[in-house]
Design a protein around this motif. Sequence first.
Motif, short mmCIF file in Angstrom:
data_model
loop_
_atom_site.label_atom_id
_atom_site.label_comp_id
_atom_site.label_asym_id
_atom_site.label_seq_id
_atom_site.Cartn_x
_atom_site.Cartn_y
_atom_site.Cartn_z
N ARG A 1 1.82 -4.60 -13.16
CA ARG A 1 1.96 -3.80 -14.47
C ARG A 1 1.15 -4.92 -15.56
O ARG A 1 0.70 -4.27 -16.72
CB ARG A 1 3.48 -3.89 -14.75
CG ARG A 1 3.91 -2.43 -14.22
CD ARG A 1 5.29 -2.30 -14.44
NE ARG A 1 5.45 -2.03 -15.95
CZ ARG A 1 5.57 -0.65 -16.40
NH1 ARG A 1 5.12 0.24 -15.50
NH2 ARG A 1 5.77 -0.42 -17.58
N ARG B 1 -3.83 3.57 -15.14
CA ARG B 1 -2.75 2.59 -14.54
C ARG B 1 -2.86 2.18 -12.97
O ARG B 1 -3.02 3.21 -12.42
CB ARG B 1 -1.39 3.13 -14.77
CG ARG B 1 -0.26 2.33 -14.15
CD ARG B 1 1.04 2.89 -14.70
NE ARG B 1 1.35 2.38 -15.97
CZ ARG B 1 2.61 2.94 -16.80
NH1 ARG B 1 3.44 3.53 -16.21
NH2 ARG B 1 2.75 2.31 -17.96
N GLY C 1 3.83 1.43 -10.91
CA GLY C 1 4.06 2.80 -11.90
C GLY C 1 5.22 2.69 -12.68
O GLY C 1 5.84 1.70 -13.28
N GLU C 2 5.78 4.08 -13.28
CA GLU C 2 6.58 3.85 -14.18
C GLU C 2 7.96 3.40 -13.62
O GLU C 2 8.75 3.21 -14.32
CB GLU C 2 6.70 5.45 -14.48
CG GLU C 2 5.54 6.07 -15.45
CD GLU C 2 5.67 5.53 -16.89
OE1 GLU C 2 6.60 4.67 -17.31
OE2 GLU C 2 4.59 5.57 -17.54
N GLU C 3 8.28 3.77 -12.42
CA GLU C 3 9.49 3.31 -11.62
C GLU C 3 9.14 2.64 -10.58
O GLU C 3 8.46 3.07 -9.80
CB GLU C 3 10.31 4.60 -11.48
CG GLU C 3 11.85 4.33 -10.64
CD GLU C 3 12.64 3.65 -11.48
OE1 GLU C 3 13.69 3.10 -10.91
OE2 GLU C 3 12.54 3.53 -12.75
#
Length: 300
Positions: free
Chosen positions: A137, A148, A220-222
Amino acid sequence: MGIAKMLTLAATPAVSGRPRDEELDLFGLTHPGKVRSENQDHFLLCTVHQQMVVHETSLPNPDKLPLRGQRMGTIMLVADGVGGSHSGGEASQLAAETITRYVSGTMSCFHASGGGEEKEFFAALKSAAMEAHNAVRAESSNRPGEKRMATTLTVGVAVWPRMYIVQVGDSRCYHYWDGKLRQVTRDQTVAQYLVDVGALPPEQAATSPFTNVLASAIGGEEASPEVLRLDIAQRGCVVLLCTDGLTKHVSDDEIAEHLRTMQSSESVSRALLDLALDRGGTDNITILIGRANRADPANL
């Protein structure tokens, strides 16, 4: 931040002692497949040892000293970069490098303490996955305007007679023993989540439009690491890690049949790769296989 799940997969009791290094049959390979122009998979297969480094000595033949100590453990790792851009390959490489540095140090501490507190080791493995997540990230945040960076991550850390498995995403770990193949890891996809909550019949998961949509990924987002423990004390049991480039084309029954008749980890890895390529090879394909050969009674 995701929460690690601690699961234990029991197996039959050990049938022999800790395998020596020369009794291990380990092999890994990766291939871009027939469609993708770039291979965004990365893998690592290694053993971790205590080692003595000689800086200076008056001894005439220091190279004959026992510089490498006993094997503390074995690491098997696959990472499948997400997306079609170059950043997917960079994400899988960064995740693999980060978690390997973290796990190798943690394994040393766990081994030195004689097994230590297993809960602490579970927590350390979850922390390793989150360290990789944060590293990816952070790198992605330095690239504004780019897609991303993200990757799957499946890691097996063998400290005999157990293997500790860290799972993020939909790459897989399988265990084969006594004619039976089990998928050890759970696919962290939207399709699998819908199956889990009863919104999608299990038989429809493979053809669902959500089957390749990750619910959890490094970067990722989670990221929700699952940490599992597997008994690998049985001589001849097989552990297989792979990316979905294999399982898109080769069924679990076919994998089991190849493992049932395997001559070596290398030969069965190449046979499974050829089968996936013959059926289209629509994605990058990575396969890692490890087993401890059955002990010679003369050495027991």
